[in-house]
Design a protein around this motif. Structure first.
Motif, mmCIF file in Angstrom:
data_model
loop_
_atom_site.group_PDB
_atom_site.id
_atom_site.type_symbol
_atom_site.label_atom_id
_atom_site.label_comp_id
_atom_site.label_asym_id
_atom_site.label_seq_id
_atom_site.Cartn_x
_atom_site.Cartn_y
_atom_site.Cartn_z
ATOM 1 N N ILE A 327 0.871 -1.159 -0.045
ATOM 2 C CA ILE A 327 -0.139 -0.066 -0.008
ATOM 3 C C ILE A 327 0.951 1.361 -0.070
ATOM 4 C CG2 ILE A 327 -1.862 1.234 0.962
ATOM 5 C CD1 ILE A 327 -2.740 -1.469 0.078
ATOM 6 N N SER A 328 0.806 1.990 -0.959
ATOM 7 C CA SER A 328 1.713 3.336 -1.267
ATOM 8 C C SER A 328 0.650 4.789 -0.819
ATOM 9 C CB SER A 328 2.136 3.329 -2.313
ATOM 10 O OG SER A 328 1.468 3.090 -3.553
ATOM 11 N N SER A 329 -0.606 4.327 -0.932
ATOM 12 C CA SER A 329 -1.372 5.751 -0.533
ATOM 13 C C SER A 329 -2.831 5.117 -0.380
ATOM 14 C CB SER A 329 -1.489 6.656 -1.821
ATOM 15 O OG SER A 329 -2.278 6.018 -2.864
ATOM 16 N N LEU A 330 -3.272 6.131 0.845
ATOM 17 C CA LEU A 330 -4.867 5.988 0.972
ATOM 18 C C LEU A 330 -5.425 7.237 0.775
ATOM 19 C CD1 LEU A 330 -7.186 4.774 2.487
ATOM 20 C CD2 LEU A 330 -6.337 5.742 4.828
ATOM 21 N N ASP A 331 -5.976 6.943 -0.622
ATOM 22 C CA ASP A 331 -6.338 8.265 -1.276
ATOM 23 C C ASP A 331 -7.452 8.901 -0.585
ATOM 24 O OD1 ASP A 331 -4.255 7.747 -3.048
ATOM 25 O OD2 ASP A 331 -5.490 6.620 -4.568
ATOM 26 N N ASP A 332 -7.675 10.224 -0.836
ATOM 27 C CA ASP A 332 -8.617 10.919 -0.248
ATOM 28 C C ASP A 332 -10.134 10.966 -0.924
ATOM 29 O OD1 ASP A 332 -6.657 12.386 1.330
ATOM 30 O OD2 ASP A 332 -6.477 13.887 0.152
ATOM 31 N N ALA A 333 -10.042 10.672 -2.343
ATOM 32 C CA ALA A 333 -11.081 10.297 -2.863
ATOM 33 C C ALA A 333 -10.665 9.250 -4.252
ATOM 34 C CB ALA A 333 -11.741 11.402 -3.740
ATOM 35 N N PRO A 334 -11.835 8.579 -4.757
ATOM 36 C CA PRO A 334 -11.561 7.804 -5.859
ATOM 37 C C PRO A 334 -11.161 8.436 -7.212
ATOM 38 C CG PRO A 334 -13.694 7.098 -4.733
ATOM 39 C CD PRO A 334 -13.146 8.437 -4.214
#
Length: 363
Positions: A327-334
């Motif tokens: 996992i390289s990011s937990l995005d703010d929005a799709p």
């Protein structure tokens, strides 16, 4: 008197030996005249010194003239120091006030009825006669969907309302989400410290605003609800640690990525229900070479300690390293279709992730 002096001078020249003995004493008049002459000479010397000083002062004044002129010009151009004057308050054009006013107005409008028209007076000053019973409808929740200033001090506000309708039996049923548009005008001037608002008409019920279709998102490939795909398995394990406290997050994140778990832990278990990604091939389950990136849209059912299940969706960024996905990011929005690009080639660079990828808080 002058002849006497000349005579004495001649005698001294004629008889020098007698000149040392005989001395002509000046008379009182001669003494006064001598003193006056001496005094005149002294005064002349003093006046001569004063004249020199006066000339020097004059030249100094002439030489300093330009400097004095510049100083005078600067002092005249400098702003005068005086007590600060109070400035008129500038009215804000932000839509916060009109939006809140429209929400209150719509809520009161839906609940008003015959005999309660006065409840609308704080919002609308026009005449109104309602024929339905008060409480026929009720606003469970209201939310502003759009607020635009169409002209100075004049707004168009669209309010979404979860409406409850009263049935003939007396109970309430969910009438769904309905939308009302309100025209709001400011009643204050630019010099007012506070502004008031008024509705220029009754609300207008309108259609729902357009929303994005699922095809507009940047996840064209479906991976199903299983974990046979290594990327899906990594996402499921990460979310179990993130919201259910099962395992350590560092085990599933890329080096240098720090994501904090949700605390206190809200759920006891996580079940994967659907995975979509931006990969062009749904049959390819192999982990590619280092540096390849992929975006996933992961849907899960989260179950709390009381057995209640809630659906959740997460947008994740993954990067391949050493034969596994991390996992390289937990995005703010799709990601939308315009943001997402296929990442099948090694070292392909996906578009920059939202700000949550740089320093995700996890909260």
């Amino acid at each position: 008197m002058k002849r006497s002096r000349r005579k004495a001078r001649r005698e001294n020249e004629a008889w020098p030996e007698d000149a040392a003995v005989e001395t002509v004493e000046p008379g009182p008049a001669e003494q006064n005249e001598t003193e006056e002459a001496a005094g005149w000479k002294t005064s002349t010397a003093g006046l001569t010194g004063l004249a020199r000083l006066a000339r020097l002062g004059a030249w100094a004044l002439i030489a300093s003239g330009p400097v004095i002129g510049v100083l005078a010009l600067l002092s005249s151009s400098a702003p005068a120091q005086s007590a600060p004057k109070p400035q008129a308050a500038v009215k804000s054009t932000a839509a916060t006030g009109p939006a809140g006013f429209a929400q209150l107005f719509v809520g009161s409008y839906l609940e008003a009825g015959e005999g309660t028209e006065k409840n609308l007076a704080p919002y609308y000053s026009g005449s109104i006669a309602l024929t339905h019973p008060a409480g026929t409808r009720s606003a469970l929740r209201t939310q502003v969907m759009d607020a635009r200033e169409v002209s100075s001090g004049y707004w168009s506000v669209t309010v979404a309302v979860n409406v409850a309708a009263k049935s003939k039996k007396g109970g309430y049923t969910d009438a769904g989400v309905q939308y009302f548009r309100v025209a709001v005008q400011s009643t204050g001037s630019a010099a007012d410290a506070t502004s008031g608002y008024t509705a220029v008409s009754l609300p207008a019920q309108v259609a729902a605003p357009r929303s994005l279709k699922p095809g507009d998102l940047g996840y064209p490939t479906s991976r199903g609800s299983g974990t046979a795909d290594p990327a899906s398995d990594t996402a499921a394990s990460f979310l179990k640690a993130y919201v259910a406290g099962q395992g350590e997050l560092d085990r599933y994140t890329a080096p240098g990525i720090h994501i904090s778990p949700v605390t206190p832990t809200p759920y006891s278990s996580i079940k994967l229900t659907a995975v979509q990604d931006d990969s062009p091939d749904s049959a390819d389950n192999k982990v590619p070479g280092d540096g390849v990136r992929r975006r996933l849209l992961v849907s899960v059912d989260a179950t709390d300690a009381d057995g209640n299940t809630f659906p959740l969706t997460y947008a994740l960024g993954l990067t391949a390293r050493a034969g596994r996905w991390e996992i390289s990011s937990l995005d703010d929005a799709p990601a939308t279709a315009a943001q997402s690009k296929p990442s099948s080639a090694p070292n392909a660079q996906a578009p920059a992730a939202p700000s949550g990828a740089a320093s995700p808080s996890g909260s």
